[in-house]
Write a protein that holds these residues in place. Structure first.
Motif, PDB file in Angstrom:
ATOM      1  N   GLY A   1      41.372  10.943  15.678  1.00 43.47           N
ATOM      2  CA  GLY A   1      40.672  10.312  14.568  1.00 43.47           C
ATOM      3  C   GLY A   1      40.779   8.805  14.639  1.00 43.47           C
ATOM      4  O   GLY A   1      41.455   8.237  15.503  1.00 43.47           O
ATOM      5  N   HIS A   2      40.134   8.119  13.715  1.00 40.71           N
ATOM      6  CA  HIS A   2      40.166   6.651  13.694  1.00 40.71           C
ATOM      7  C   HIS A   2      41.579   6.126  13.469  1.00 40.71           C
ATOM      8  O   HIS A   2      41.881   4.990  13.828  1.00 40.71           O
ATOM      9  CB  HIS A   2      39.214   6.098  12.644  1.00 40.71           C
ATOM     10  N   ASP A   3      42.458   6.972  12.911  1.00 38.33           N
ATOM     11  CA  ASP A   3      43.843   6.568  12.696  1.00 38.33           C
ATOM     12  C   ASP A   3      44.752   6.956  13.859  1.00 38.33           C
ATOM     13  O   ASP A   3      45.957   6.747  13.811  1.00 38.33           O
ATOM     14  CB  ASP A   3      44.378   7.156  11.396  1.00 38.33           C
ATOM     15  N   GLY A   4      44.179   7.525  14.927  1.00 38.09           N
ATOM     16  CA  GLY A   4      44.949   7.881  16.112  1.00 38.09           C
ATOM     17  C   GLY A   4      45.584   9.259  16.074  1.00 38.09           C
ATOM     18  O   GLY A   4      46.218   9.682  17.026  1.00 38.09           O
ATOM     19  N   ARG A   5      45.419   9.996  14.971  1.00 39.83           N
ATOM     20  CA  ARG A   5      46.009  11.325  14.850  1.00 39.83           C
ATOM     21  C   ARG A   5      45.134  12.362  15.542  1.00 39.83           C
ATOM     22  O   ARG A   5      43.907  12.307  15.459  1.00 39.83           O
ATOM     23  CB  ARG A   5      46.181  11.686  13.383  1.00 39.83           C
ATOM     24  N   ALA A   6      45.773  13.305  16.214  1.00 43.11           N
ATOM     25  CA  ALA A   6      45.040  14.339  16.953  1.00 43.11           C
ATOM     26  C   ALA A   6      44.542  15.425  16.009  1.00 43.11           C
ATOM     27  O   ALA A   6      45.206  15.767  15.034  1.00 43.11           O
ATOM     28  CB  ALA A   6      45.935  14.955  18.016  1.00 43.11           C
ATOM     29  N   TYR A   7      43.372  15.946  16.303  1.00 39.09           N
ATOM     30  CA  TYR A   7      42.874  17.122  15.609  1.00 39.09           C
ATOM     31  C   TYR A   7      42.012  17.938  16.562  1.00 39.09           C
ATOM     32  O   TYR A   7      41.508  17.435  17.552  1.00 39.09           O
ATOM     33  CB  TYR A   7      42.115  16.753  14.330  1.00 39.09           C
ATOM     34  N   ARG A   8      41.893  19.222  16.266  1.00 37.97           N
ATOM     35  CA  ARG A   8      41.160  20.155  17.105  1.00 37.97           C
ATOM     36  C   ARG A   8      39.903  20.613  16.374  1.00 37.97           C
ATOM     37  O   ARG A   8      39.955  20.933  15.193  1.00 37.97           O
ATOM     38  CB  ARG A   8      42.065  21.355  17.383  1.00 37.97           C
ATOM     39  N   HIS A   9      38.787  20.651  17.074  1.00 38.70           N
ATOM     40  CA  HIS A   9      37.506  21.036  16.498  1.00 38.70           C
ATOM     41  C   HIS A   9      37.134  22.440  16.952  1.00 38.70           C
ATOM     42  O   HIS A   9      37.254  22.765  18.122  1.00 38.70           O
ATOM     43  CB  HIS A   9      36.426  20.043  16.923  1.00 38.70           C
ATOM     44  N   GLU A  10      36.693  23.280  16.023  1.00 39.47           N
ATOM     45  CA  GLU A  10      36.221  24.636  16.318  1.00 39.47           C
ATOM     46  C   GLU A  10      35.011  24.931  15.442  1.00 39.47           C
ATOM     47  O   GLU A  10      34.780  24.268  14.431  1.00 39.47           O
ATOM     48  CB  GLU A  10      37.309  25.680  16.004  1.00 39.47           C
ATOM     49  N   ARG A  11      34.270  25.961  15.842  1.00 33.54           N
ATOM     50  CA  ARG A  11      33.194  26.500  15.003  1.00 33.54           C
ATOM     51  C   ARG A  11      33.712  27.798  14.402  1.00 33.54           C
ATOM     52  O   ARG A  11      34.246  28.641  15.104  1.00 33.54           O
ATOM     53  CB  ARG A  11      31.943  26.798  15.819  1.00 33.54           C
ATOM     54  N   TRP A  12      33.570  27.975  13.094  1.00 32.02           N
ATOM     55  CA  TRP A  12      34.029  29.178  12.407  1.00 32.02           C
ATOM     56  C   TRP A  12      32.975  29.560  11.387  1.00 32.02           C
ATOM     57  O   TRP A  12      32.695  28.806  10.463  1.00 32.02           O
ATOM     58  CB  TRP A  12      35.376  28.908  11.743  1.00 32.02           C
ATOM     59  N   HIS A  13      32.366  30.732  11.580  1.00 36.80           N
ATOM     60  CA  HIS A  13      31.290  31.205  10.703  1.00 36.80           C
ATOM     61  C   HIS A  13      30.206  30.139  10.525  1.00 36.80           C
ATOM     62  O   HIS A  13      29.807  29.807   9.407  1.00 36.80           O
ATOM     63  CB  HIS A  13      31.840  31.636   9.345  1.00 36.80           C
ATOM     64  N   ASN A  14      29.765  29.597  11.645  1.00 35.32           N
ATOM     65  CA  ASN A  14      28.706  28.573  11.673  1.00 35.32           C
ATOM     66  C   ASN A  14      29.058  27.314  10.883  1.00 35.32           C
ATOM     67  O   ASN A  14      28.195  26.664  10.313  1.00 35.32           O
ATOM     68  CB  ASN A  14      27.376  29.142  11.188  1.00 35.32           C
ATOM     69  N   GLU A  15      30.326  26.976  10.854  1.00 40.31           N
ATOM     70  CA  GLU A  15      30.776  25.762  10.173  1.00 40.31           C
ATOM     71  C   GLU A  15      31.774  25.042  11.063  1.00 40.31           C
ATOM     72  O   GLU A  15      32.571  25.669  11.756  1.00 40.31           O
ATOM     73  CB  GLU A  15      31.439  26.130   8.845  1.00 40.31           C
ATOM     74  N   ASP A  16      31.718  23.723  11.073  1.00 35.43           N
ATOM     75  CA  ASP A  16      32.690  22.932  11.813  1.00 35.43           C
ATOM     76  C   ASP A  16      33.988  22.884  11.031  1.00 35.43           C
ATOM     77  O   ASP A  16      33.989  22.536   9.849  1.00 35.43           O
ATOM     78  CB  ASP A  16      32.184  21.509  12.034  1.00 35.43           C
ATOM     79  N   VAL A  17      35.089  23.274  11.684  1.00 37.53           N
ATOM     80  CA  VAL A  17      36.419  23.176  11.072  1.00 37.53           C
ATOM     81  C   VAL A  17      37.324  22.418  12.030  1.00 37.53           C
ATOM     82  O   VAL A  17      37.106  22.411  13.240  1.00 37.53           O
ATOM     83  CB  VAL A  17      37.015  24.560  10.726  1.00 37.53           C
ATOM     84  N   TYR A  18      38.349  21.790  11.479  1.00 41.31           N
ATOM     85  CA  TYR A  18      39.220  20.917  12.250  1.00 41.31           C
ATOM     86  C   TYR A  18      40.666  21.246  11.914  1.00 41.31           C
ATOM     87  O   TYR A  18      41.032  21.354  10.745  1.00 41.31           O
ATOM     88  CB  TYR A  18      38.941  19.448  11.911  1.00 41.31           C
ATOM     89  N   ARG A  19      41.506  21.377  12.945  1.00 45.51           N
ATOM     90  CA  ARG A  19      42.922  21.636  12.732  1.00 45.51           C
ATOM     91  C   ARG A  19      43.685  20.343  12.978  1.00 45.51           C
ATOM     92  O   ARG A  19      43.667  19.784  14.065  1.00 45.51           O
ATOM     93  CB  ARG A  19      43.421  22.720  13.677  1.00 45.51           C
ATOM     94  N   HIS A  20      44.386  19.888  11.966  1.00 41.12           N
ATOM     95  CA  HIS A  20      45.133  18.640  12.058  1.00 41.12           C
ATOM     96  C   HIS A  20      46.551  18.909  12.536  1.00 41.12           C
ATOM     97  O   HIS A  20      46.960  20.047  12.725  1.00 41.12           O
ATOM     98  CB  HIS A  20      45.150  17.947  10.698  1.00 41.12           C
ATOM     99  N   GLU A  21      47.317  17.845  12.732  1.00 44.93           N
ATOM    100  CA  GLU A  21      48.688  17.953  13.222  1.00 44.93           C
ATOM    101  C   GLU A  21      49.581  18.790  12.320  1.00 44.93           C
ATOM    102  O   GLU A  21      50.560  19.358  12.773  1.00 44.93           O
ATOM    103  CB  GLU A  21      49.299  16.557  13.366  1.00 44.93           C
ATOM    104  N   ASP A  22      49.260  18.865  11.045  1.00 47.81           N
ATOM    105  CA  ASP A  22      50.082  19.634  10.118  1.00 47.81           C
ATOM    106  C   ASP A  22      49.874  21.147  10.257  1.00 47.81           C
ATOM    107  O   ASP A  22      50.532  21.931   9.591  1.00 47.81           O
ATOM    108  CB  ASP A  22      49.844  19.202   8.674  1.00 47.81           C
ATOM    109  N   GLY A  23      48.932  21.573  11.133  1.00 45.05           N
ATOM    110  CA  GLY A  23      48.698  22.986  11.399  1.00 45.05           C
ATOM    111  C   GLY A  23      47.686  23.641  10.480  1.00 45.05           C
ATOM    112  O   GLY A  23      47.359  24.810  10.662  1.00 45.05           O
TER     113      GLY A  23
END
Length: 66
Positions: A25-47
């Motif tokens: 992200g713009h703040d340097g934190r990692a996140y993971r992008h997936e598609r779930w039920h035709n929606e973009d979802v993101y998993r952040h460092e906090d799980g």
């Protein structure tokens, strides 16, 4: 025939390696992008999984991706 089978196996193997995308992200934190039920979802460092609503992150407790 062997070439076709080998090519299919190689394609499936590579697809498993690139099943999700990881971003910073713009703040340097990692996140993971997936598609779930035709929606973009993101998993952040906090799980936890999030989705975007405008400029806000919304926690999605119903997302079940491993």
């Amino acid at each position: 025939m062997r070439r076709i089978l080998f090519s299919a196996l190689a394609a499936l193997s590579l697809a498993g390696c690139f099943g999700h995308e990881e971003y910073r992200g713009h703040d340097g934190r990692a996140y993971r992008h997936e598609r779930w039920h035709n929606e973009d979802v993101y998993r952040h460092e906090d799980g936890r999984w999030y989705s975007r609503r405008g400029n806000d992150w919304v926690v999605r407790a119903d997302v079940d991706l491993h």
